[in-house]
Design a protein around this motif. Sequence first.
Motif, PDB file in Angstrom:
ATOM      1  N   GLU A  79      12.124  -0.203  10.651  1.00  0.00           N
ATOM      2  CA  GLU A  79      11.235  -1.130   9.945  1.00  0.00           C
ATOM      3  C   GLU A  79      11.916  -1.485   8.636  1.00  0.00           C
ATOM      4  N   ALA A  82      11.269  -1.654   3.229  1.00  0.00           N
ATOM      5  CA  ALA A  82      10.254  -0.649   2.890  1.00  0.00           C
ATOM      6  C   ALA A  82       9.511  -1.078   1.639  1.00  0.00           C
ATOM      7  N   GLY A  84       6.153  -2.085   1.210  1.00  0.00           N
ATOM      8  CA  GLY A  84       4.891  -2.794   1.291  1.00  0.00           C
ATOM      9  C   GLY A  84       4.723  -3.945   0.317  1.00  0.00           C
ATOM     10  N   ARG A  85       5.864  -4.575  -0.099  1.00  0.00           N
ATOM     11  CA  ARG A  85       5.779  -5.696  -1.043  1.00  0.00           C
ATOM     12  C   ARG A  85       5.283  -6.970  -0.371  1.00  0.00           C
ATOM     13  N   TRP A  88       7.556  -7.961   6.541  1.00  0.00           N
ATOM     14  CA  TRP A  88       8.510  -6.972   7.016  1.00  0.00           C
ATOM     15  C   TRP A  88       8.678  -7.145   8.513  1.00  0.00           C
ATOM     16  N   HIS A 102       5.965  -9.123  10.683  1.00  0.00           N
ATOM     17  CA  HIS A 102       4.641  -8.862  10.115  1.00  0.00           C
ATOM     18  C   HIS A 102       4.496  -9.638   8.813  1.00  0.00           C
ATOM     19  N   SER A 104       2.455  -9.334   6.082  1.00  0.00           N
ATOM     20  CA  SER A 104       1.495  -8.422   5.496  1.00  0.00           C
ATOM     21  C   SER A 104       1.817  -8.284   4.025  1.00  0.00           C
ATOM     22  N   PRO A 105       0.884  -8.223   3.164  1.00  0.00           N
ATOM     23  CA  PRO A 105      -0.548  -8.133   3.372  1.00  0.00           C
ATOM     24  C   PRO A 105      -1.257  -9.485   3.415  1.00  0.00           C
ATOM     25  N   GLN A 108      -1.829 -10.807   7.550  1.00  0.00           N
ATOM     26  CA  GLN A 108      -1.899  -9.677   8.460  1.00  0.00           C
ATOM     27  C   GLN A 108      -1.639 -10.082   9.915  1.00  0.00           C
TER      28      GLN A 108
END
Length: 140
Positions: A79, A82, A84-85, A88, A102, A104-105, A108
């Motif tokens: 993945e 890394a 979660g910024r 991805w 993905h 995200s966020p 979603q």
Amino acid sequence: MVGTTRTFELFRFADTVQSVTAEVRCGEPPTMGDERYYAAEIVLKSDFVTGRVDLWVSLEDLDEWERCLDTLQAEEGVEWPAGGRGAWLAVLPEDPVEVTVHDSPSTQIAVRVPIDVASDWLEENRLRLDHVRKAVAPAS
């Protein structure tokens, strides 16, 4: 070449029908905190869906992508990036290679794309990584 921005592919997973790439814009990067980030996009193209999602890539992310290539060569999934910024992807080195993008966020939404990559896809992606590193080296 101050002020000149060029776009380089960091990676490409592609066959004759579909592809997933990451395009990094190299030039004068903005700074976020102590880290320098380069604007980039993950680009997905297929007969079913086409889309782009923005992300920011740091020099640390480039190092992480190199480790991901090593892991993929060992036939294990990865993945990237890394932290979660934002956007991805997950890559499974199966037959065919499975890439899931993905967003995200923000939305979603995730899109999984099976890709029949060429036999030299790892070597090609290592060369792309080297090109991006050379492009950002003067600014680092």
